[in-house]
Design a protein around this motif. Structure first.
Motif, PDB file in Angstrom:
ATOM      1  N   ILE A  28       0.843  -1.207   0.000  1.00  0.00           N
ATOM      2  CA  ILE A  28       0.000   0.000   0.000  1.00  0.00           C
ATOM      3  C   ILE A  28       0.874   1.251   0.000  1.00  0.00           C
ATOM      4  N   VAL A  29       1.926   1.256   0.804  1.00  0.00           N
ATOM      5  CA  VAL A  29       2.849   2.399   0.826  1.00  0.00           C
ATOM      6  C   VAL A  29       3.437   2.615  -0.567  1.00  0.00           C
ATOM      7  N   GLU A  30       3.885   1.543  -1.181  1.00  0.00           N
ATOM      8  CA  GLU A  30       4.485   1.645  -2.514  1.00  0.00           C
ATOM      9  C   GLU A  30       3.472   2.165  -3.530  1.00  0.00           C
ATOM     10  N   ARG A  31       2.261   1.661  -3.464  1.00  0.00           N
ATOM     11  CA  ARG A  31       1.230   2.025  -4.445  1.00  0.00           C
ATOM     12  C   ARG A  31       0.701   3.445  -4.253  1.00  0.00           C
ATOM     13  N   LEU A  39       0.914  10.533   3.201  1.00  0.00           N
ATOM     14  CA  LEU A  39       0.694   9.189   3.716  1.00  0.00           C
ATOM     15  C   LEU A  39       1.582   9.040   4.944  1.00  0.00           C
ATOM     16  N   THR A  40       0.961   8.951   6.103  1.00  0.00           N
ATOM     17  CA  THR A  40       1.697   8.776   7.350  1.00  0.00           C
ATOM     18  C   THR A  40       1.751   7.299   7.662  1.00  0.00           C
ATOM     19  N   ASP A  41       2.936   6.742   7.683  1.00  0.00           N
ATOM     20  CA  ASP A  41       3.131   5.322   7.980  1.00  0.00           C
ATOM     21  C   ASP A  41       3.312   5.178   9.486  1.00  0.00           C
ATOM     22  N   CYS A  42       2.302   4.645  10.140  1.00  0.00           N
ATOM     23  CA  CYS A  42       2.290   4.490  11.597  1.00  0.00           C
ATOM     24  C   CYS A  42       2.899   3.163  12.048  1.00  0.00           C
ATOM     25  N   GLY A  43       3.531   2.427  11.149  1.00  0.00           N
ATOM     26  CA  GLY A  43       4.168   1.160  11.522  1.00  0.00           C
ATOM     27  C   GLY A  43       3.209   0.001  11.368  1.00  0.00           C
ATOM     28  N   THR A  44       3.691  -1.138  11.636  1.00  0.00           N
ATOM     29  CA  THR A  44       5.004  -1.623  11.974  1.00  0.00           C
ATOM     30  C   THR A  44       5.870  -1.593  10.735  1.00  0.00           C
TER      31      THR A  44
END
Length: 164
Positions: A28-31, A39-44
């Motif tokens: 999802i991050v890549e796309r 886009l805030t990536d909250c982990g893991t």
């Protein structure tokens, strides 16, 4: 499908997931990373065992504190993150493994967090569901607004709503 074939979304999205959701979260991050306002990536950030409620909280905090418009949380089945996120006042989360539920949940119920099972669906279907969720807008028609108001009353009063 390449990123260029997918429209951009003028939204700020918080994304999180536990170890079971990590592979899909990474996809999802890549796309979507370049298609969103932010886009805030909250982990893991790896597949080491961790607890899904932590990520439901992190994503929800971004929404409640006004840094994100919508959230996506991924665990193995999608159920755990849905249960956890729905405990947070102001969050309306649902597990969706089809496009209809993803857009209808926003349009009728003002859903603000999409929950997905990383061990249940593949990335291509997840992308279709996410597209439907991100494109959808709440449509506060009379009956939808009335029903959402009842949900908000339940949130505010808990079982005290039965005495009202």
């Amino acid at each position: 499908m390449s990123n260029s074939a997918t429209p951009s979304f003028p939204l700020r999205v918080a994304l999180g997931g536990d170890h079971a959701g990590f592979p899909l979260k990474s996809a999802i991050v890549e796309r979507y990373g370049s298609l969103l306002t932010s886009l805030t990536d909250c982990g893991t950030h790896n597949t080491e065992s961790c607890d899904y409620p932590d990520f439901a909280i992190s994503v929800s905090r971004e929404i409640i504190e006004g840094r994100a418009d919508k959230g996506i949380v991924v665990c193995g089945s999608g159920v755990g993150v849905s249960v956890a996120a729905n405990k947070i006042p102001g969050i309306r989360a649902a597990i969706c493994h089809d496009t209809y539920s993803a857009h209808q949940g926003v349009e009728h119920d003002d859903m603000n967090v999409l929950c997905i099972g990383g061990r249940i669906i593949g990335s291509e279907l997840a992308f279709e569901i996410i597209d439907a969720f991100l494109k959808a807008k709440y449509e506060p028609g009379e009956r939808h607004a009335r029903r959402l108001d009842k949900v908000l009353q339940i949130e505010a009063k808990g079982l005290g709503i039965l005495n009202a």
